[in-house]
Design a protein around this motif. Structure first.
Motif, mmCIF file in Angstrom:
data_model
loop_
_atom_site.group_PDB
_atom_site.id
_atom_site.type_symbol
_atom_site.label_atom_id
_atom_site.label_comp_id
_atom_site.label_asym_id
_atom_site.label_seq_id
_atom_site.Cartn_x
_atom_site.Cartn_y
_atom_site.Cartn_z
ATOM 1 N N ILE A 44 43.128 34.443 39.647
ATOM 2 C CA ILE A 44 43.050 35.191 40.910
ATOM 3 C C ILE A 44 42.428 36.563 40.657
ATOM 4 O O ILE A 44 41.537 37.011 41.386
ATOM 5 C CB ILE A 44 44.447 35.321 41.581
ATOM 6 N N THR A 47 38.575 36.011 39.870
ATOM 7 C CA THR A 47 37.712 35.720 41.018
ATOM 8 C C THR A 47 37.670 36.915 41.967
ATOM 9 O O THR A 47 36.618 37.251 42.510
ATOM 10 C CB THR A 47 38.191 34.469 41.783
ATOM 11 N N ALA A 51 34.380 39.595 43.599
ATOM 12 C CA ALA A 51 34.157 40.101 44.961
ATOM 13 C C ALA A 51 33.899 41.601 44.929
ATOM 14 O O ALA A 51 33.239 42.148 45.802
ATOM 15 C CB ALA A 51 35.357 39.790 45.847
ATOM 16 N N MET A 52 34.441 42.251 43.907
ATOM 17 C CA MET A 52 34.231 43.692 43.730
ATOM 18 C C MET A 52 32.935 43.961 42.956
ATOM 19 O O MET A 52 32.747 45.053 42.420
ATOM 20 C CB MET A 52 35.404 44.304 42.957
ATOM 21 N N LYS A 118 50.879 27.085 52.039
ATOM 22 C CA LYS A 118 50.530 28.478 52.297
ATOM 23 C C LYS A 118 49.066 28.798 52.032
ATOM 24 O O LYS A 118 48.672 29.965 52.019
ATOM 25 C CB LYS A 118 51.434 29.396 51.460
ATOM 26 N N GLY A 119 48.286 27.785 51.790
ATOM 27 C CA GLY A 119 46.846 27.992 51.615
ATOM 28 C C GLY A 119 46.466 28.667 50.310
ATOM 29 O O GLY A 119 45.432 29.320 50.219
ATOM 30 N N ILE A 120 47.304 28.509 49.289
ATOM 31 C CA ILE A 120 46.985 29.095 47.978
ATOM 32 C C ILE A 120 46.282 28.028 47.136
ATOM 33 O O ILE A 120 46.762 26.902 47.010
ATOM 34 C CB ILE A 120 48.276 29.589 47.271
ATOM 35 N N GLY B 19 44.412 31.136 57.215
ATOM 36 C CA GLY B 19 44.966 29.978 56.513
ATOM 37 C C GLY B 19 44.731 30.013 55.019
ATOM 38 O O GLY B 19 45.295 29.223 54.291
ATOM 39 N N THR B 20 43.868 30.922 54.556
ATOM 40 C CA THR B 20 43.691 31.032 53.106
ATOM 41 C C THR B 20 44.505 32.229 52.595
ATOM 42 O O THR B 20 44.719 33.186 53.311
ATOM 43 C CB THR B 20 42.220 31.224 52.692
ATOM 44 N N ALA B 21 44.942 32.110 51.358
ATOM 45 C CA ALA B 21 45.719 33.193 50.749
ATOM 46 C C ALA B 21 44.851 33.928 49.741
ATOM 47 O O ALA B 21 43.757 33.480 49.414
ATOM 48 C CB ALA B 21 46.945 32.615 50.062
ATOM 49 N N CYS B 22 45.362 35.020 49.261
ATOM 50 C CA CYS B 22 44.696 35.844 48.251
ATOM 51 C C CYS B 22 44.208 34.961 47.094
ATOM 52 O O CYS B 22 44.979 34.138 46.626
ATOM 53 C CB CYS B 22 45.688 36.870 47.729
ATOM 54 N N PRO B 23 43.001 35.067 46.612
ATOM 55 C CA PRO B 23 41.946 36.003 47.013
ATOM 56 C C PRO B 23 40.957 35.423 48.035
ATOM 57 O O PRO B 23 39.848 35.933 48.142
ATOM 58 C CB PRO B 23 41.227 36.258 45.687
ATOM 59 N N LEU B 26 39.067 37.756 50.608
ATOM 60 C CA LEU B 26 38.192 38.686 49.896
ATOM 61 C C LEU B 26 36.906 37.977 49.459
ATOM 62 O O LEU B 26 35.799 38.490 49.641
ATOM 63 C CB LEU B 26 38.944 39.233 48.678
ATOM 64 N N LEU B 27 37.088 36.778 48.921
ATOM 65 C CA LEU B 27 35.918 36.023 48.461
ATOM 66 C C LEU B 27 35.049 35.611 49.646
ATOM 67 O O LEU B 27 33.823 35.640 49.568
ATOM 68 C CB LEU B 27 36.361 34.786 47.669
ATOM 69 N N LYS B 30 33.117 38.687 50.793
ATOM 70 C CA LYS B 30 32.047 38.994 49.834
ATOM 71 C C LYS B 30 30.846 38.068 50.056
ATOM 72 O O LYS B 30 29.696 38.496 50.025
ATOM 73 C CB LYS B 30 32.616 38.841 48.416
ATOM 74 N N LYS B 57 40.061 48.705 50.744
ATOM 75 C CA LYS B 57 39.807 49.091 49.342
ATOM 76 C C LYS B 57 38.482 48.514 48.868
ATOM 77 O O LYS B 57 37.718 49.158 48.138
ATOM 78 C CB LYS B 57 40.929 48.568 48.429
ATOM 79 N N TRP B 58 38.263 47.289 49.254
ATOM 80 C CA TRP B 58 37.025 46.603 48.873
ATOM 81 C C TRP B 58 35.820 47.331 49.474
ATOM 82 O O TRP B 58 34.811 47.546 48.811
ATOM 83 C CB TRP B 58 37.093 45.133 49.321
ATOM 84 N N LYS B 61 35.017 50.429 47.553
ATOM 85 C CA LYS B 61 34.319 50.130 46.301
ATOM 86 C C LYS B 61 32.865 49.766 46.560
ATOM 87 O O LYS B 61 31.955 50.191 45.858
ATOM 88 C CB LYS B 61 35.058 48.997 45.566
ATOM 89 N N MET B 62 32.643 48.948 47.591
ATOM 90 C CA MET B 62 31.300 48.434 47.866
ATOM 91 C C MET B 62 30.497 49.374 48.776
ATOM 92 O O MET B 62 29.383 49.066 49.159
ATOM 93 C CB MET B 62 31.380 47.044 48.521
#
Lengths: 181, 83
Positions: A44, A47, A51-52, A118-120, B19-23, B26-27, B30, B57-58, B61-62
């Motif tokens: 995590i 990846t 994105a950063m 939970k979509g993880i 419905g999506t979780a971290c990350p 963010l992805l 991006k 925060k992202w 940075k960007m």
């Protein structure tokens, strides 16, 4: 202008140049643990860092290397001890265990169910995503050798190299972030 | 920007990361930000609480300009302007 001052200015410029060159927007992780939860955290972070716009390099060593094995691949010519190691250690990302609450597989099954709800993303999916995002995986040659793993039995991954501690150190030296997981 | 201003804002690009979780969010952000031009507005839909902290925060940075958040019943809409 004062000659002494100019000299100092030149020296400072050189030092700044070195500093700028030394630290890149780069992250290096040592992935040591073969626990599913810790591997997931590593992936995590890896990846997320892409994105950063960071360049990400993972150095897989010891127990973590087992997670890179492809369950569909089998290699021949292993000695007895290597075969035993291969048998005792998890074969791939799907088989790695939790560091806590594994409960003979029950805990892991429950957690995976929850993650899905939970979509993880699963660990396997995270490897796939990382590959697509250009995360580089460097695998410790010594660990592979020790556990009797061969390059041919690892997953198909876009940027994967077998290397030593020198590669890690030179990458880590240039990185703004270094973590050991 | 105020909530009303944001609600009336027309985004050039909308990313649905609900419905999506971290990350995941963010992805997704991006990836999608690459499809718009500098100065255009992007909207990110996320049901993940952490995204509300991550995206500003992202952006920092960007160097994108973070415009603000509009809260909906079960998700948030996050707005940014591409640098």
């Amino acid at each position: 202008m004062d000659i002494e001052f100019e000299k100092q200015l030149e020296e400072l410029k050189k030092k700044i140049g070195k500093l700028e060159k030394g630290r890149k927007d780069k992250m290096t992780l040592v992935v040591f643990s073969g626990d599913m939860d810790k591997l997931l955290a590593a992936m995590i972070i890896a990846t997320g860092a892409t994105a950063m716009d960071m360049e990400v390099k993972l150095f897989f060593t010891f127990w973590a290397t087992a997670a890179l094995r492809d369950p569909k691949k089998n290699v021949k010519g292993k000695n007895f001890i290597s075969k035993m190691f291969g048998f005792m250690l998890p074969k791939g990302a799907k088989k790695v265990k939790l560091s806590k609450m594994q409960m003979g597989g029950m805990g892991k099954a429950m957690l995976e169910g929850l993650m899905k709800k939970k979509g993880i993303a699963s660990l396997e999916d995270m490897f796939k995503t990382a590959g697509e995002l250009g995360v580089e995986i460097n695998v410790c040659e010594m660990s592979m050798n020790l556990m009797g793993f061969k390059k041919e039995e690892l997953i198909d991954y876009p940027k994967m190299n077998i290397c030593g501690v020198g590669t890690f150190l030179s990458d880590a030296e240039e990185s703004k972030i270094q973590l050991f997981i | 920007m105020t909530t009303d201003e944001l609600k009336n804002l027309k985004a050039n690009q909308t990313v649905d990361a609900r419905g999506t979780a971290c990350p995941g969010p963010l992805l997704a952000a991006k990836k999608a930000v690459g499809d718009i031009e500098s100065g255009e507005v992007m909207e990110i839909l996320s049901s993940d609480e952490g995204t509300k902290h991550d995206i500003p925060k992202w952006c920092q940075k960007m160097e994108h300009e973070f415009l603000g958040i509009v809260e909906e019943d079960s998700y948030s809409r996050l707005f940014l302007k591409k640098a």
